[in-house]
Scaffold this motif. Structure first.
Motif, PDB file in Angstrom:
ATOM      1  N   GLY A 338      37.329  84.060  22.048  1.00 54.14           N
ATOM      2  CA  GLY A 338      37.864  83.093  21.095  1.00 54.14           C
ATOM      3  C   GLY A 338      37.549  83.420  19.652  1.00 54.14           C
ATOM      4  O   GLY A 338      37.800  82.604  18.760  1.00 54.14           O
ATOM      5  N   ASP A 342      44.159  83.342  16.382  1.00 51.18           N
ATOM      6  CA  ASP A 342      45.507  83.305  16.936  1.00 51.18           C
ATOM      7  C   ASP A 342      46.527  83.606  15.839  1.00 51.18           C
ATOM      8  O   ASP A 342      46.311  83.334  14.655  1.00 51.18           O
ATOM      9  CB  ASP A 342      45.806  81.936  17.544  1.00 51.18           C
ATOM     10  N   THR A 349      52.969  81.199  19.483  1.00 50.49           N
ATOM     11  CA  THR A 349      51.627  81.509  18.990  1.00 50.49           C
ATOM     12  C   THR A 349      50.958  82.495  19.940  1.00 50.49           C
ATOM     13  O   THR A 349      50.840  82.240  21.145  1.00 50.49           O
ATOM     14  CB  THR A 349      50.767  80.235  18.888  1.00 50.49           C
ATOM     15  N   LYS A 351      47.998  83.967  21.532  1.00 50.40           N
ATOM     16  CA  LYS A 351      46.600  83.680  21.825  1.00 50.40           C
ATOM     17  C   LYS A 351      46.000  84.892  22.520  1.00 50.40           C
ATOM     18  O   LYS A 351      46.398  85.245  23.626  1.00 50.40           O
ATOM     19  CB  LYS A 351      46.488  82.430  22.707  1.00 50.40           C
ATOM     20  N   TRP A 352      45.035  85.519  21.846  1.00 51.57           N
ATOM     21  CA  TRP A 352      44.509  86.791  22.331  1.00 51.57           C
ATOM     22  C   TRP A 352      43.777  86.670  23.663  1.00 51.57           C
ATOM     23  O   TRP A 352      43.650  87.650  24.380  1.00 51.57           O
ATOM     24  CB  TRP A 352      43.600  87.403  21.274  1.00 51.57           C
TER      25      TRP A 352
END
Length: 409
Positions: A338, A342, A349, A351-352
């Motif tokens: 986290g 992003d 979007t 989100k890695w």
């Protein structure tokens, strides 16, 4: 004139120096003994990364230098973790049970203590009896021996059956993957004796040690760095000698090496068993830092992930394996933890946490297509470590050996 091993391999000394400097820097910046700039959780992440570097070196030995694409080495890694985890969980539980029962008016018998320990460990799978595989769990020395013996014997038996049958290439890779899958599926069962899919937990607590996690994390960091240094030194020594020439010959043309009279099976079996033991040592150091191990850690995808690490770093180069493992491990922590921001595209979007594996897969494909030597190839380029130009040189017993037309092939 005889040259020393270090003089012929100066990169080994450079690697050991960088490793020592890295370990010292982390120690001085840690919360345990230093300035507190590096958190304990990140020290554990770095320690686990060093363990992944060690198994990457083992994978490079067996794949990059010998040509055996093993998709089962993470099984040996996991077995090493299970062997040390059994003692850690047993001894920690024993201390808790003894302390609890000591408050009873009537002192407990040894049988009552054992039953209470068994109930605490195996109650989660509906049992209280110790399986046969836990027979040595009360002895640290024996469990440390099993860290090497169990994976080593498994690799020896599997390798002997596979290599003497001359199974090679993709078929051997499939067999190693099948071995890993079979082992993982067995460990998922509650009657396997290792708590099924619950695995072993609480491994980060060293029994009988009152030190804080800040200090314990540094101890494991030092142990992981020492293991990586010794493993790298041993691997470099192996590949720089006649044994290394033989396994490279097996990688390039196994039939020709066999025709020359070498025992190909013996060489492949030796390197397969040795790397299994190295992987087990890495696992025995990794999982106490992770705190838990379960059969999911030994799934075939983990061994494929290991091959990707080595390929990205550059197989056939020990330092390449270390670079690949360290880079991918730290990036994985950053993307999946986290910490990576992003990216909003308006309609979607990114989100890695969800896209990290896709990014890793694309990186693997890109390296395979455009940089087959991996990141290690860049190191070779920067240090001018290129194959010498021997075009037209007389390198054989007759005047026509390796002339220009041969060098172009």
């Amino acid at each position: 004139m005889q040259h020393s091993f270090i003089s012929k391999n100066p990169s080994v000394l450079v690697f050991l120096a960088i490793l020592a400097l890295f370990t010292l820097s982390v120690t001085l910046l840690s919360e345990g003994l230093g300035l507190g700039l590096i958190s304990t959780s990140f020290v554990k992440t770095l320690g686990k990364t060093l363990c992944l570097c060690l198994i990457a070196v083992a994978m490079d030995l067996v794949w990059g230098f010998t040509g055996i694409l093993s998709l089962g080495h993470f099984a040996f890694f996991g077995l090493g973790g299970y062997m040390i985890g059994m003692w850690l969980m047993y001894e920690r539980t024993r201390l808790i049970v003894v302390q609890s029962l000591s408050q009873s008016e009537i002192p407990p018998t040894q049988s009552e203590v054992v039953d209470a320990i068994g109930n605490q460990i195996f109650g989660v799978v509906g049992s209280s009896e110790f399986p046969l595989v836990w027979i040595f769990a009360d002895s640290l020395v024996l469990q440390l021996a099993l860290v090497l013996l169990v994976p080593g014997i498994l690799a020896l038996v599997f390798g002997w059956l596979a290599f003497r049958s001359r199974v090679t290439g993709v078929y051997l890779s499939i067999l190693t993957q099948a071995m890993t899958l079979a082992l993982a599926l067995y460990l998922f069962q509650n009657d396997s004796g290792l708590r099924g899919n619950n695995g072993l937990s609480g491994l980060q607590n060293l029994p009988g040690v009152s030190a804080s996690q800040d200090a314990v994390s540094l101890w494991f960091l030092w142990a992981s760095a020492l293991a990586l240094g010794l493993g790298y030194l041993l691997s470099a020594w192996i590949v720089s000698g006649k044994f290394g020439s033989a396994i490279r010959g097996i990688r390039d043309n196994e039939a020709r090496v066999r025709f020359l009279g070498y025992s190909v099976v013996s060489y492949k079996l030796a390197i397969f068993t040795l790397t299994a033991c190295i992987a087990a040592i890495a696992g025995a150091l990794y999982y106490p830092q992770a705190g838990i191990i379960n059969p999911a850690e030994m799934a075939p995808i983990a061994s494929i992930y290991l091959a990707v690490l080595v390929a990205i770093g550059g197989r056939g180069r020990l330092y390449g394996a270390v670079i690949g493992a360290a880079l991918v491990s730290l990036l994985s922590t950053w993307f999946t933890g986290g910490q990576a921001p992003d990216i909003s595209l308006g309609f979607y979007t990114i989100k890695w946490v969800d896209w990290w594996l896709v990014l890793l897969g694309l990186s693997f494909v890109a390296v395979t297509l455009f940089a087959p030597k991996g990141i290690g190839g860049l190191v070779d380029y920067w240090t001018n470590r290129q194959t010498p130009d021997r075009h037209g040189a007389d390198l054989g017993p007759d005047d026509g050996a390796l002339r220009e037309q041969e060098a172009l092939k």
